[in-house]
Design a protein around this motif. Structure first.
Motif, short mmCIF file in Angstrom:
data_model
loop_
_atom_site.label_atom_id
_atom_site.label_comp_id
_atom_site.label_asym_id
_atom_site.label_seq_id
_atom_site.Cartn_x
_atom_site.Cartn_y
_atom_site.Cartn_z
N SER A 86 2.92 -2.81 5.03
CA SER A 86 2.27 -1.62 4.44
C SER A 86 0.86 -1.47 5.00
CB SER A 86 2.27 -1.70 2.92
OG SER A 86 1.30 -2.62 2.48
N VAL A 87 0.18 -2.57 5.18
CA VAL A 87 -1.16 -2.48 5.75
C VAL A 87 -1.09 -1.91 7.16
CG1 VAL A 87 -3.18 -3.78 6.49
CG2 VAL A 87 -2.05 -4.39 4.37
N GLN B 64 -9.17 1.58 -2.23
CA GLN B 64 -10.06 0.73 -3.02
C GLN B 64 -9.63 -0.72 -2.98
OE1 GLN B 64 -12.87 1.06 -4.46
NE2 GLN B 64 -13.21 3.15 -5.15
N SER B 65 -8.32 -0.94 -3.13
CA SER B 65 -7.84 -2.32 -3.10
C SER B 65 -8.18 -2.94 -1.77
CB SER B 65 -6.32 -2.38 -3.26
OG SER B 65 -5.92 -1.64 -4.34
N ASN B 66 -7.96 -2.18 -0.74
CA ASN B 66 -8.23 -2.68 0.59
C ASN B 66 -9.70 -3.04 0.73
OD1 ASN B 66 -7.01 -2.99 3.33
ND2 ASN B 66 -8.81 -1.74 3.79
N TRP B 67 -10.49 -2.17 0.16
CA TRP B 67 -11.92 -2.40 0.27
C TRP B 67 -12.33 -3.68 -0.46
CZ3 TRP B 67 -16.58 -2.10 -2.57
CH2 TRP B 67 -17.72 -2.00 -1.75
N MET B 68 -11.66 -3.93 -1.60
CA MET B 68 -11.96 -5.17 -2.32
C MET B 68 -11.68 -6.37 -1.44
SD MET B 68 -10.32 -4.42 -6.01
CE MET B 68 -10.43 -2.81 -6.72
N TYR C 75 0.80 -1.21 0.00
CA TYR C 75 0.00 0.00 0.00
C TYR C 75 0.84 1.27 0.00
CZ TYR C 75 -4.18 -2.77 1.13
OH TYR C 75 -5.24 -3.63 1.12
N GLU C 76 2.04 1.18 -0.48
CA GLU C 76 2.82 2.41 -0.48
C GLU C 76 2.73 3.08 -1.86
OE1 GLU C 76 3.65 2.07 3.31
OE2 GLU C 76 4.50 0.40 2.19
N ALA D 268 -11.69 -1.02 8.03
CA ALA D 268 -11.45 -1.85 6.85
C ALA D 268 -10.07 -2.49 6.91
CB ALA D 268 -11.60 -1.00 5.60
N LEU D 269 -9.08 -1.70 7.35
CA LEU D 269 -7.73 -2.24 7.42
C LEU D 269 -7.66 -3.36 8.46
CD1 LEU D 269 -5.90 1.16 7.13
CD2 LEU D 269 -5.57 -0.75 5.58
N LEU D 270 -8.38 -3.16 9.55
CA LEU D 270 -8.39 -4.20 10.58
C LEU D 270 -8.98 -5.49 10.03
CD1 LEU D 270 -9.46 -2.28 13.81
CD2 LEU D 270 -7.36 -3.57 13.46
#
Lengths: 1408, 373
Positions: free
Chosen positions: A1169-1170, A1097-1101, A1090-1091, A1217-1219
Motif C-alpha cells: 500500500s505504501v 497523517q499516519s505516514n507522517w507520524m 494505506y488503502e 515522506a513515503l520514501l
C-alpha cells in the motif's frame, strides 16, 4: 368625612419637616383631626418605630360593617363618633381630597422654580436640529450596524462615515464617544457640505476636523501628530468652541490640547458631530442623552437636557432617603413590632407609595437614572456618589441593608415596567462604568460597579430579573467577568522597571523589582477577580427556589444554556465569538471550584466536580445538537436505546415495533411529532440520518401512524427539505420553546390548508428554497434536514411568511446566507418569546427528534428528572457539573483564540530579544563603519523601547492572564475531562455519546499547560503531570482509530493530536512511557494499509518516528533554518519540511519493526500500500511538473496557478515522506523485503527496485523536467529540490544493499540482484548523487558533497559510495553475463534477463 | 366573592386596606373573594363620589410579601394572611409614563437633520470672524449665499478650490511602494553589512537578474532597435536594483500598431521605442515627447526623501526595524521590486507579513501628513 387619614404626624414630620405638616393640617381636615393623639401614642427614636399596637387601630374601621363585626379594638383611641360616619360607603359623597399629594406636588414645583431661577435657562441658541441628537441614519457612507437608539455605530465597511442629526454654529458644545474598539477611527466635527466617500472621512476634507487615537493624529485635510493612543473603553470628549473658533479633544477627561484653531465660522457654517470608522470599529456616542462623563466647564452637551426632572428627582430621593431610614430594622416588611397594624408603619407605606408614584415616571429616563437615581443607589450602598480615577473603593463602608430595602420598595411600589426599565438602565450604566479604562491598579470604576452589581444580585427579585432578562440579553454578564488590561501609559507608571530574559541576570535588581511589581499587580487583580466570583456565586444562589419556582441557580443555568445554544455554539444562527471568553472561562472555573468546596466537600482543598460518564446520555444536561463523537444524538438514541436504558436502569423507551431500518427513517420523524402532541404546536426538527425525501417521509408516517390527531384537518405536518451541503452541525435548533410561533409560521403559507404531508415536494418549491435535496444521494451523507411542524391551524391569518423559517434553517448554505441577515431580528424574537414556554422542558433538548427519548428517559429516571431544575433547590452536584460543562463549552468555543494571541506576544518578544542581541554584538565588533554604527545605535534604541513596552505587557500576562492559580485550574480541568473520557470509553457503544468538544478540549488543555502557559507559568511544579500526560497520550493513541468515533472532526482532532504529540519531546516521552500494549496497538493502527483511508497523517507520524535516524535525515540544523530567506510555503501539512527539530523514537521504531516482522502478510500488504501511494504521488508530481514546465516554456508569460504549485509541492512532499517510510521499513524490518524465505518478499523487492529506478531516472539527471523546472526558480516551488528525494532514495539503497557488500555471490544478495534485474535501473543515475556527469553551466549542480556536514555525514556518504561502486561493479558483471546471453535465451517480455522460468502448461518461458 | 360580614361574622380574612391618600378601611373578606372584587369594593369605599374611577386604575399591593396581587386570584390563592395590610394604589399607565419622561414619541419625525437652507437661515446673522483663515473664499461665499439661499451648491462651490489637489493624494501606490522599498533597502545595506545570508540573497538575485539581462540582448521584436550590451552590475542590493531597472527597461515591448504609426511619421526605431516606453505606449504622447526631443535620462529609481516624515516613521517603527535585520526581508523586497505581483506571496509569508503590513499601515497614515510640523 367618609374616611380618615391614618397618616402619622411624627413620621411625616421626620420626613418632610414641620412646615409640611402644618400645611397638611391646615388643608386636610382628616389629618388635623387626629393629630392630637398622635404625638403621645407613637414614639420614634433612633430611626426606628417603637409602635404601640393600641395606637395602630386608631381609625379607618370599615363603616359598612362597623356595627356587625367591628371588634372594639381600642376604646381609648377610638375616634370620635362624629368622625365615624355611620352611613354606608355608597352614601359617602365627600371626595377624599388628595391634599398630601398636592402638597408634594407643590414642593416639587417650588424646586423647579428655584432651579429655574438659579440656572439660566439652557441656551438654545447656537444649535440647530432635533432636540434629541442621534446619528443620522440616512446620510451615512458605507455599511454600519446602528443600534436602535442610533447612538452606537459599528462599521461593517473599510471606511465609513456617519454624522449626527443636529449641528452647532455658535457657542461651546461638547459630545462624548465611548470607544468599543481601539482601531482606526476619525472622530470629530464636519459641516454639511463635506461630502464623505469610501476613502474620505471626517478630517479628510476641508471643514472637517478629527482625532484618531490609533494613529495618534489629528486630521483636517492633512494630518499631524496629536493626542494619545486610545484604548477600547476610553471616553473621548469632542469640544468645539465656536466663539473662539477652536476644537479640543479630551481623553477620559484629560485634555489633549487644542487640536485646531481658527476654524471657519460665520454664515453658512455649522458643525455636526461626525465619525469615520474602519472595519469592525465601533463607538457609542453620548450627545447628552445621559450625563456626559467628563463635561468640560463652559461647554454644553449637544442634546438639550432639562435639569428640572433631576431637581425633582433629587428632592424625591432625599425624601425617600429619610423614609428608608425610618423603616424598622431597615427591613421592608417582615416581623416589625406590632404587625401590619402599626400606624407608623402604615404611614411609611403610604408615604413611600406616594413618593414612588412621583418618582416612577422619572426613573424611565436614562438621564435621570444616571444623574440622580444611580448615585442615590450607590450612596445607599455606602459608596461615593461619584467616583474619580484616583479613588480607591473599599468594602469597609458597604452595607447592603439599605439597598435591599430600596429594591424591595421599588419592586413593591413601582409598576413592573417602570422597575424593569430602571433596572435595565442601571445595568447599562454599570456596564459602561465597568468597561471604562482604569488609570490605576485600584480599578475604582470596576470595583464600584461590581459592588453595585453585587447589591443588585443579592436581592432576590432583582437577581432573578437580571438573570432572566438582562445578563444574557441586554447587557452581557461576560463583560463583568473580564478585567481590562491596563493602558500603555498606566502600565508605564505601575511598572517602572522592566526586565526580560537577556536584559540582565535573573537575580539583578531590575529583575527582582519587575517580579515584585508583577506580584503586586497579581494581588490587585486577584481582588477584583474575587469580587467577580462573588457575583457569580450570588447569581448562582440555590436557596431561593420554592415548590413553585426554580432557584436562581436553575434559572441561571437554564439561561446560560440557552445562550450557549443560541450564540456560543458554532453553527447556531446567531453565532458570534463569545466575548471575553478567557475571563469567563476562568471565572466559571473558579466559581465551580469555590462552590464545590463550600457545598459539597466542605474543606479547603481545591477540587472540581467529577463527571459521571452517564451525563452524556442521561439527558441531565442538554447538548442540543452539538456533535457527539458517534454522530448525531437523535440517531444515537435510536440506535443504542437498549444500552442507554440498561445503563440507566430504566425501561426501554423505544417501542418494539419501531426497530430502526433505513426505510423507516421518515416514519420516525413523524413519530417524534406525534409524541410531541401534548404541546399543541411543537416544531420538531429532525436531522434524518437517512436520505429519504419528504414525499416518502409523508407516506411512511401516514401509514405508520394511526394517530387521530395526526390525520385531522387541523393538524398538518409540513415537511420542508432543506439542503445543508457539507455542514456537519445541522442548522439551528429551535425547538419546542418556539412552539407558539411555529404554529404561525407553518400555517401562513400561501397555500394554506392545501399543504399535506404528501405534497411536501411542491411545497418546497413554493417556499423558494430551490436547491433541494437531490433525490439520489450518497448514503453516507446524512445532511438532510427535515422540518416538520404540526400546527393547530387557527392562526392562518397571521402574515408571517414561511420563507423566513426556511431562511433561518438553511443558515450557512450559500443560498440561505443572504436571506439570513434580515431574519436575525425575527429569530431573536422567537427565542425571546419562546423562553416562557421553556420551563416545561427541563434539561432542554437532546437534539432533533430526540424529544421523545428525552421525555421517556426523564420520566423513568427520577435521578435525572428531579435535579431540581423546576422547583426548589437544584441538586448541588448536578448543578456544579453543568456549570463546569458550560465552562468547557466556553473553552472550546473561544478561549484558544485568545490564548494564541498571548502566546504570539511572547513569541514576538523573543524575536526582539534576539534582534537586540545581534545588534549589540555587531556594535561591539571592532570593524564597523560610522554609518553602520549610527544605524545600529538607532536599532538598539528602537528595540529596547519596544522590549520595554512588551515586557510591561508580559508583566500583565504573568499577573493577570497566565497565573499560577489559573494553571492549577486548567490542570484540574484536564484531569477531570481525562477521567470522564476514560470512564466513558469503558462504556462500550455508549462512548459514542461523548460530545465532540470534550475530545478537542482534552487536547487543547494539554497544550495549554505544556506550551502555552509554560514557560510563563512553568509546568514543572504540577504534581503528577507526567502521569497525566501519559494518560492523555494513551487516550489519544488508543482512540485515534477507534471505530466508535464516526464524525470526521473528532477523527481529525485525534489524528492531529497524535501527530503533534509525536513532534513534541515531552509528549513523545509520554507516548513512550505508556504501556507497551498500548504502544503496539497504536503502531498497528498507524500501520493499517494505506488503502481506503486518510493515510497521509499516519505516514507522517511514521516519518517523525524516523526523522533523525535516517540517511541524511539527521537535519541537525534543519535545512529550512539555514535558508532564512526563502518564502515559506503557506502551510506544509504532511511534509517533512517543517522546522521542527527531529524527535526520533527508538522505542516506537522497534514496535514498528516487531509488528511488521511478526506478521509477514500484514507487512507485505502494508508495504504494497505504501508503494502504491508512492507510485501515485510521484507520478502526480511528475505530471504536474511537466505541466508547469510546458506553461513556463511558452513564449508569452503565463501565470501558473498558485493552486497547481501547491498541489505540486504537496505531491513532492508526500513522495518524500513515503520514501522515508520505505527507508525506515527497509532499515529496521529488512527481512520482510529481502528475506527470500518470507512469503511474497520477492515481488515486493522487485517492485521496490522498479520504483526506485524510476525515481532516480527522473530526478537523477539534468535533462528531465525536474531539473528544468528547478532552473526556473518558480516562487512557490522553493521546497522542490534534489536533496530530499535523492537522500531518501540513497537511504533506501544503502539499507537494501549494505548487507550485500560483504557477500560474494549474486545469489546471496537478493537486493542487488533484484536491482540489477530491474530493466529501468541505470547505474549512471547513481553517479548523480556525487555531482558527476553534470554539465557545469547549470545554476544548480547537485552533489551530496555540498550537503556535508549540515545534512549528511562523511561516513554516510562513504557508505553510499561503497554501495554505488558495488552496484556499478555488479552491473558490469551482469552486463557481461547478459552479453553472453544470446537473444534466444533472453526473456521475450523484457529482453533484459535470461529466461529462467517456464510456464505450465503452455511451456512459454520468461524471466522470473 | 365578597360576602357581607353580617352573614359570615368573623369568618372571613380580616384585612386593612389603605388607600393612596392614606385612608384606611378595615374589612373582612371571604378567602375566595377575588382581588378584583376587593378592588371594586374599595373604590366604592374610598372614592364614592368619583364616577370616573374604575378598577383598572388601581392595583392591590401586599406589602408583607412585597408584591402586587393578581387580579383574578382569590385571596386564598394569593395566600394573604389574616390581619394584614393591603395597599390600594393607583396604577401609572404607560401613557403617563411617556408624557412625564423626557422621551419623545415618534422620534423619527423629529430626527430630520437641518438642511443647508436651515443652516443658512440660522447663521445669516453671524459675524464674520475678524481674522478668518480662509478670508478670501469666505468673502466670496457671502454674496453667493445671498444670491442663492437654500442652495447647498452655492456654498459648496466656494470651496471648490479646496479640493483641487485631491488628485495629488491619489498617487500610484505601486510607485510609492517601490520608493519605500528602495530607501529601506539602503538602510538594510548598512544593517546587513557582512551578513553571509544577505550575501547569499544578493548572489541569488544577481544571477537571476543577469539571466534576465542576458536574454534581452536581442533586437526588440518587430524593430531593428537593439539596446547596447547591458552594463556590468554589482552584486550588491543597489547593483541589483539598477539591474532590475535596466532589465525592466529592456523588457518593454512597444505596441506594434503605435510603433508602425510613428514609424510612418519618420522617426527612427530607437526614438520610437524610447518614446513609447516613456509614455506607456500612448502614441500621441510619445510623438510629442519625441518631437520635444526629450530623453529618458533618468531611469534610475529614487527612494524617499531621507529627511521626510514617511521615511523617519518607517525606519523607526519597531516591526519594520526588526524586519530590516533579516536577510529574508531583503529577498522579499528585491523580489517585490522584481515584480509587484510577488508582493502577495510575501504578504502571506509569516516572516515578512508583519513588515509589509506595517509599511502599508504607516504609509497610509503618513501620506496625508502635513508638510510642516
Amino acid at each position: 368625612m367618609a374616611t380618615t387619614s391614618i397618616l402619622s404626624r411624627t413620621v411625616i414630620t421626620q420626613i418632610f419637616g414641620t412646615e409640611f405638616v402644618t400645611s397638611l393640617e391646615a388643608e386636610d381636615a382628616t389629618f388635623g383631626d387626629r393629630s392630637s393623639g398622635e404625638s403621645k401614642s407613637s414614639s420614634i427614636s433612633n430611626g426606628h418605630i417603637h409602635s404601640s399596637p393600641a395606637v395602630g387601630h386608631v381609625v379607618g374601621v370599615s363603616q359598612s360593617n362597623s356595627d356587625g363585626m367591628k371588634p372594639s379594638k381600642s376604646p381609648r383611641t377610638s375616634p370620635p363618633v362624629d368622625e365615624m360616619d355611620t352611613g354606608e360607603p355608597k352614601k359617602v359623597v365627600q371626595p377624599s381630597a388628595d391634599v398630601f399629594g398636592q402638597l408634594i406636588q407643590r414642593q416639587l414645583d417650588a424646586v423647579v422654580e428655584e432651579s429655574k431661577r438659579q440656572q439660566r435657562v439652557v441656551n438654545q441658541e447656537g444649535r440647530l436640529g432635533p432636540n434629541i441628537v442621534k446619528y443620522d441614519a440616512s446620510s451615512h457612507i458605507g455599511t454600519f450596524i446602528i443600534s436602535n437608539d442610533r447612538l452606537s455605530v459599528n462599521s461593517q465597511c473599510n471606511f465609513g462615515s456617519v454624522k449626527a442629526c443636529s449641528c452647532v454654529y455658535k457657542g461651546k458644545w461638547q459630545y462624548e464617544v465611548q470607544l468599543g474598539s481601539k482601531g482606526v477611527m476619525q472622530i470629530g466635527w464636519a459641516t454639511l457640505e463635506t461630502k464623505f466617500s469610501q476613502e474620505k472621512g471626517v478630517g479628510d476634507t476641508i471643514d472637517s476636523y478629527a482625532y484618531d487615537g490609533n494613529r495618534l493624529r489629528k486630521w483636517n485635510k492633512t494630518t499631524s501628530p496629536y493626542g494619545e493612543t486610545w484604548q477600547a473603553g476610553d471616553i473621548i470628549g469632542c469640544c468645539i468652541d465656536l466663539d473662539e473658533g477652536k476644537i479640543d479633544f479630551y481623553r477620559n477627561g484629560k485634555p489633549l490640547g487644542t487640536a485646531f484653531s481658527n476654524i471657519r465660522r460665520g454664515p453658512g457654517v455649522a458643525y455636526f458631530p461626525a465619525a469615520s470608522l474602519a472595519y469592525g470599529e465601533n463607538i457609542v456616542s453620548n450627545f447628552g442623552a445621559t450625563p456626559l462623563q467628563y463635561l468640560v466647564e463652559g461647554f454644553s452637551p449637544l442634546q438639550l437636557q432639562s435639569s428640572l426632572d433631576n431637581a425633582k428627582t433629587d428632592l424625591l430621593l432625599s425624601w425617600l432617603n429619610s423614609v428608608l431610614s425610618l423603616y424598622p430594622g431597615t427591613k421592608f416588611c417582615p416581623e416589625y413590632v406590632g404587625g401590619a397594624n402599626n400606624v407608623d408603619y402604615q404611614t411609611l407605606l403610604v408615604i413611600t407609595n406616594r413618593l414612588i408614584e412621583f418618582l416612577g415616571p422619572h426613573l424611565q429616563s436614562g438621564f435621570v437614572v444616571e444623574q440622580s437615581f444611580f448615585p442615590f443607589f450607590a450612596s445607599c450602598l455606602g459608596l461615593p456618589e461619584k467616583i474619580m480615577h484616583t479613588d480607591i473603593i473599599s468594602a469597609q463602608n458597604i452595607s447592603y441593608d439599605k439597598t435591599d430595602l430600596l429594591l424591595d420598595i421599588m419592586w413593591t411600589f413601582l409598576e413592573e415596567t417602570e422597575m424593569k426599565t430602571c433596572l435595565e438602565k442601571t445595568c447599562v450604566i454599570l456596564m459602561n462604568h465597568f468597561r471604562s479604562n482604569s488609570l490605576s491598579l485600584a480599578y475604582p470604576y470596576q470595583h464600584y460597579s461590581l459592588y453595585c452589581l453585587l447589591a443588585l444580585a443579592r436581592h432576590r427579585a432583582t437577581r432573578r430579573h437580571m438573570i432572566r432578562y438582562l445578563l444574557f440579553d441586554k447587557t452581557k454578564l461576560m463583560h463583568f467577568l473580564h478585567v481590562r488590561p491596563m493602558d500603555e501609559t498606566v502600565l508605564k507608571e505601575i511598572i517602572p522597571e522592566t526586565w526580560w530574559p537577556g536584559k540582565s541576570p535573573e537575580n539583578s535588581s531590575s529583575a527582582v523589582s519587575y517580579e515584585n511589581t508583577c506580584r503586586s499587580i497579581q494581588q490587585k487583580i486577584s481582588d477584583l477577580q474575587s469580587l467577580q466570583v462573588n457575583l457569580m456565586k450570588q447569581l448562582l444562589n440555590n436557596a431561593d427556589g420554592t415548590e413553585r419556582r426554580p432557584s436562581s441557580r436553575a434559572l441561571f443555568l437554564r439561561k446560560f444554556r440557552q445562550y450557549v445554544r443560541d450564540v456560543v455554539r458554532p453553527g447556531s444562527v446567531l453565532h458570534q465569538p463569545i466575548n471575553k471568553a478567557m475571563a469567563t472561562f476562568f471565572c466559571f472555573l473558579r466559581t465551580v471550584g469555590d462552590l464545590y468546596r463550600e457545598e459539597v466537600e466542605n474543606n479547603d482543598e481545591q477540587k472540581l466536580p467529577d463527571f459521571p460518564c452517564s451525563m452524556f446520555f442521561d439527558t441531565s444536561i442538554s447538548y442540543y445538537e452539538m456533535e457527539r463523537v458517534g454522530g448525531i444524538a437523535s440517531y444515537l438514541y435510536k440506535t443504542h436505546h437498549k444500552e442507554v436504558c440498561q445503563a440507566l436502569s430504566i425501561p426501554d423507551y423505544m417501542p418494539n415495533n419501531a426497530t430502526t431500518t433505513p426505510a423507516q427513517g421518515g416514519g420516525r420523524v413523524s413519530q417524534g411529532v406525534q409524541r410531541g402532541t401534548p404541546m399543541p404546536s411543537a416544531l420538531q426538527l429532525n436531522t434524518s440520518d437517512e436520505q429519504e425525501t419528504t414525499a416518502s417521509d409523508g407516506s411512511t408516517s401516514g401509514e405508520n401512524s394511526p394517530s387521530p390527531t395526526h390525520q385531522t384537518v387541523s393538524n398538518r405536518t409540513i415537511t420542508i427539505a432543506v439542503p445543508v451541503p457539507r455542514i456537519q452541525p445541522v442548522g439551528p435548533v429551535t425547538l419546542a420553546p418556539l412552539a407558539e410561533n411555529m404554529g404561525i409560521l407553518s400555517t401562513s403559507t400561501p397555500t394554506g390548508n392545501a399543504i399535506t404531508q404528501s405534497n411536501g415536494a411542491p411545497q418546497r418549491v413554493e417556499l423558494g428554497i430551490t436547491p433541494l435535496l437531490p433525490s439520489r444521494q450518497a448514503p453516507d451523507h446524512n445532511n438532510g434536514v427535515h422540518v416538520s411542524a404540526t400546527s393547530s391551524g387557527e392562526d392562518v391569518s397571521t402574515p408571517m411568511p414561511v420563507p423566513h423559517l426556511g431562511a433561518a434553517l438553511i443558515a450557512g448554505t450559500p443560498s440561505g446566507h443572504s436571506m439570513l441577515i434580515p431574519m436575525l431580528a425575527d429569530f431573536r424574537n422567537f427565542i425571546a418569546q419562546g423562553e416562557r414556554g421553556f420551563t416545561y422542558f427541563p434539561g432542554g433538548f437532546v437534539g432533533f427528534g430526540g424529544m421523545e427519548h428525552r421525555n421517556a428517559i426523564q420520566l423513568h429516571n427520577p435521578a435525572v428528572a428531579l435535579l431540581g431544575k423546576e422547583s426548589g433547590m437544584m441538586d448541588v452536584r448536578a448543578s456544579l457539573r453543568e456549570l463546569l460543562d458550560n465552562a468547557i463549552i466556553i473553552y472550546s468555543c473561544g478561549v484558544q483564540r485568545h490564548v494564541e494571541k498571548v502566546v504570539g506576544l511572547r513569541n514576538t518578544m523573543e524575536e526582539y530579544v534576539k534582534a537586540l542581541d545581534r545588534a549589540n554584538t555587531s556594535l561591539n565588533s571592532a570593524s564597523i563603519s560610522e554609518e553602520e554604527r549610527t544605524e545600529l545605535v538607532k536599532s538598539v534604541e528602537i528595540f529596547t523601547n519596544k522590549l520595554d513596552e512588551q515586557a510591561r505587557h508580559i508583566a500583565w500576562v504573568k499577573s493577570a492572564v497566565f497565573t499560577k492559580e489559573r494553571q492549577i485550574f486548567v490542570y484540574q480541568l484536564l484531569k477531570t475531562v481525562l477521567a470522564t473520557l476514560k470512564s466513558s470509553t469503558s462504556e462500550g457503544v455508549l462512548f459514542a455519546f461523548v460530545p465532540e468538544h470534550y475530545i478537542s478540549t482534552l487536547i487543547n488543555l494539554t497544550w495549554f499547560l505544556l506550551t502555552q502557559m509554560h514557560p510563563t507559568v512553568p509546568h514543572s511544579s504540577l504534581v503528577g503531570l507526567e502521569g497525566i500526560l501519559t494518560e492523555v497520550a494513551e487516550f489519544v493513541a488508543k482512540h485515534f482509530a477507534d471505530t466508535r468515533i464516526i464524525i470526521a472532526e473528532t477523527k481529525d482532532t485525534l489524528t492531529q493530536a497524535l501527530s503533534s504529540f509525536i513532534c513534541n519531546r515531552t509528549m513523545l516521552t509520554a507516548l513512550e512511557q505508556m504501556p507497551s500494549d498500548s504502544q503496539i496497538s497504536m503502531v498497528k493502527s498507524i500501520l493499517r494499509p494505506y488503502e481506503n483511508r486518510a493515510w497521509a497523517q499516519s505516514n507522517w507520524m511514521l516519518v517523525r518516528f524516523w526523522q533523525g535516524s535516517g540517511f541524511g535525515f539527521q537535519y541537525p540544523n534543519a535545512l529550512e533554518a539555514r535558508r532564512p530567506f526563502r518564502a515559506k510555503p503557506v502551510q506544509d501539512e504532511f511534509g517533512i519540511s517543517t522546522n521542527l527539530p527531529p524527535t526520533p523514537s527508538r522505542i516506537l521504531q522497534n514496535h514498528v519493526a516487531n509488528v511488521l516482522l511478526e506478521n509477514q502478510k500484514f507487512a507485505v500488504s502494508y508495504i504494497h500500500s505504501v508503494l502504491n501511494q508512492l507510485n501515485w504521488a510521484f507520478s502526480e508530481f511528475v505530471g504536474l511538473l511537466q505541466e508547469i514546465q510546458n506553461a513556463a516554456l511558452r513564449p508569452e508569460r503565463v501565470f501558473i496557478e498558485a493552486r497547481q504549485l501547491k498541489i505540486c509541492c504537496t505531491c513532492f512532499e508526500l513522495t518524500q515522506a513515503l520514501l522515508r517510510v520505505v527507508e525506515m521499513v527497509s532499515t529496521i524490518a529488512s527481512p520482510v523485503i529481502t528475506d527470500a524465505s518470507r512469503e511474497s518478499s520477492e515481488p515486493l523487492l522487485a517492485r521496490l527496485c522498479m520504483l526506485l529506478s524510476q525515481i532516480m531516472n527522473r530526478i537523477g539527471n539534468n535533462t528531465g523536467c525536474f531539473a528544468q523546472v528547478i532552473e526556473l526558480d518558480i516562487p512557490g516551488l522553493e521546497n522542490v529540490t534534489y536533496y530530499p528525494l535523492l537522500s531518501s532514495v540513497g537511504g533506501i539503497l544503502v539499507s537494501l544493499i549494505v548487507r550485500d557488500l560483504e557477500k560474494a555471490a549474486e545469489a546471496e544478495m537478493p537486493a542487488t540482484r533484484a536491482l540489477l534485474c530491474e530493466p529501468s535501473f541505470q547505474v549512471e543515475s547513481l553517479n548523480f548523487f556525487f555531482g558527476r556527469n553534470q554539465p557545469q553551466n547549470l545554476k544548480r549542480i547537485f552533489s551530496l558533497q555540498t550537503h556535508v556536514p549540515d545534512d549528511v555525514s562523511e561516513s554516510e556518504i562513504g557508505t553510499l559510495e561503497k554501495v554505488v561502486s558495488h552496484l556499478a561493479d555488479w552491473t558490469q558483471r551482469h552486463e557481461t553475463e547478459m552479453e553472453a546471453l544470446d537473444d534466444d535465451s533472453a526473456c521475450t517480455i523484457c529482453y533484459a534477463s535470461p529466461q529462467n522460468t517456464t510456464f505450465k502448461p503452455c511451456n512459454h518461458r520468461a524471466c522470473k | 366573592m365578597f360576602v357581607s360580614e353580617s352573614t359570615l361574622n368573623f369568618m372571613g380574612t380580616k384585612l386593612q386596606l389603605i388607600s393612596t391618600e392614606g385612608h384606611s378601611w378595615d374589612a373582612a373578606f371571604d378567602p375566595s373573594a377575588t382581588v378584583d372584587s376587593i378592588k371594586r369594593l374599595a373604590i366604592q369605599y374610598f372614592y364614592p363620589s368619583e364616577s370616573s374611577v374604575n378598577p383598572d386604575q388601581f392595583r392591590v399591593i401586599y406589602p408583607a410579601e412585597s408584591r402586587t396581587l393578581t387580579e383574578h386570584h382569590a385571596l386564598h390563592e394569593e395566600r394573604v394572611k389574616d390581619n394584614e395590610v393591603l395597599l390600594f394604589v393607583r396604577r401609572r399607565h404607560a401613557a403617563s409614563v411617556a408624557s412625564a419622561s423626557t422621551a419623545h414619541r415618534n422620534p423619527d419625525a423629529e430626527l430630520k437633520p437641518p438642511t443647508a437652507a436651515d443652516i443658512v437661515a440660522a447663521t445669516k446673522d453671524l459675524p464674520v470672524p475678524s481674522t478668518p483663515v480662509k478670508a478670501k473664499p469666505l468673502q466670496e461665499a457671502i454674496p453667493a449665499v445671498h444670491a442663492l439661499p437654500g442652495n447647498p451648491q452655492a456654498t459648496h462651490n466656494t470651496h471648490q478650490f479646496a479640493f483641487d489637489d485631491a488628485s495629488e493624494h491619489n498617487v500610484d501606490f505601486q510607485l510609492e511602494l517601490r520608493k519605500i522599498i528602495i530607501s529601506l533597502i539602503s538602510v538594510m545595506v548598512t544593517l546587513l553589512h557582512g551578513n553571509p545570508d544577505a550575501d547569499l540573497v544578493c548572489q541569488e538575485m544577481y544571477t537571476r537578474i543577469k539571466q534576465r539581462l542576458k536574454s534581452s540582448a536581442k533586437p526588440i521584436e518587430g524593430t531593428t532597435f537593439q539596446y547596447p550590451p547591458p552594463p556590468e552590475i554589482e552584486c550588491t542590493p543597489h547593483g541589483i536594483i539598477s539591474g532590475l531597472t535596466e532589465a525592466k527597461k529592456r523588457e518593454f515591448r512597444p505596441n506594434m500598431k503605435a510603433f508602425e504609426g510613428l514609424k510612418e511619421m519618420g522617426f527612427n526605431d530607437e526614438q520610437i521605442v524610447e518614446g513609447l516606453r516613456a509614455n506607456k505606449n500612448a502614441k500621441d504622447a510619445a510623438c510629442e515627447w519625441i518631437l520635444a526631443g526629450k530623453k529618458n535620462t533618468n531611469d534610475e529609481e529614487e527612494g524617499l526623501d531621507q529627511n521626510g516624515h514617511l521615511f523617519a516613521a518607517l525606519v523607526s517603527a519597531p516591526t519594520i526595524r526588526l524586519g530590516l535585520n533579516s536577510p529574508k526581508t531583503l529577498l522579499a523586497f528585491l523580489n517585490i521590486l522584481e515584480s509587484p505581483n510577488n508582493a502577495n506571496t510575501w504578504l502571506n509569508d509569516t516572516d515578512t507579513a508583519p513588515v509589509l503590513s506595517a509599511i502599508f499601515k504607516i504609509y497610509h497614515a503618513e501620506k496625508h501628513a502635513a508638510p510642516t510640523e
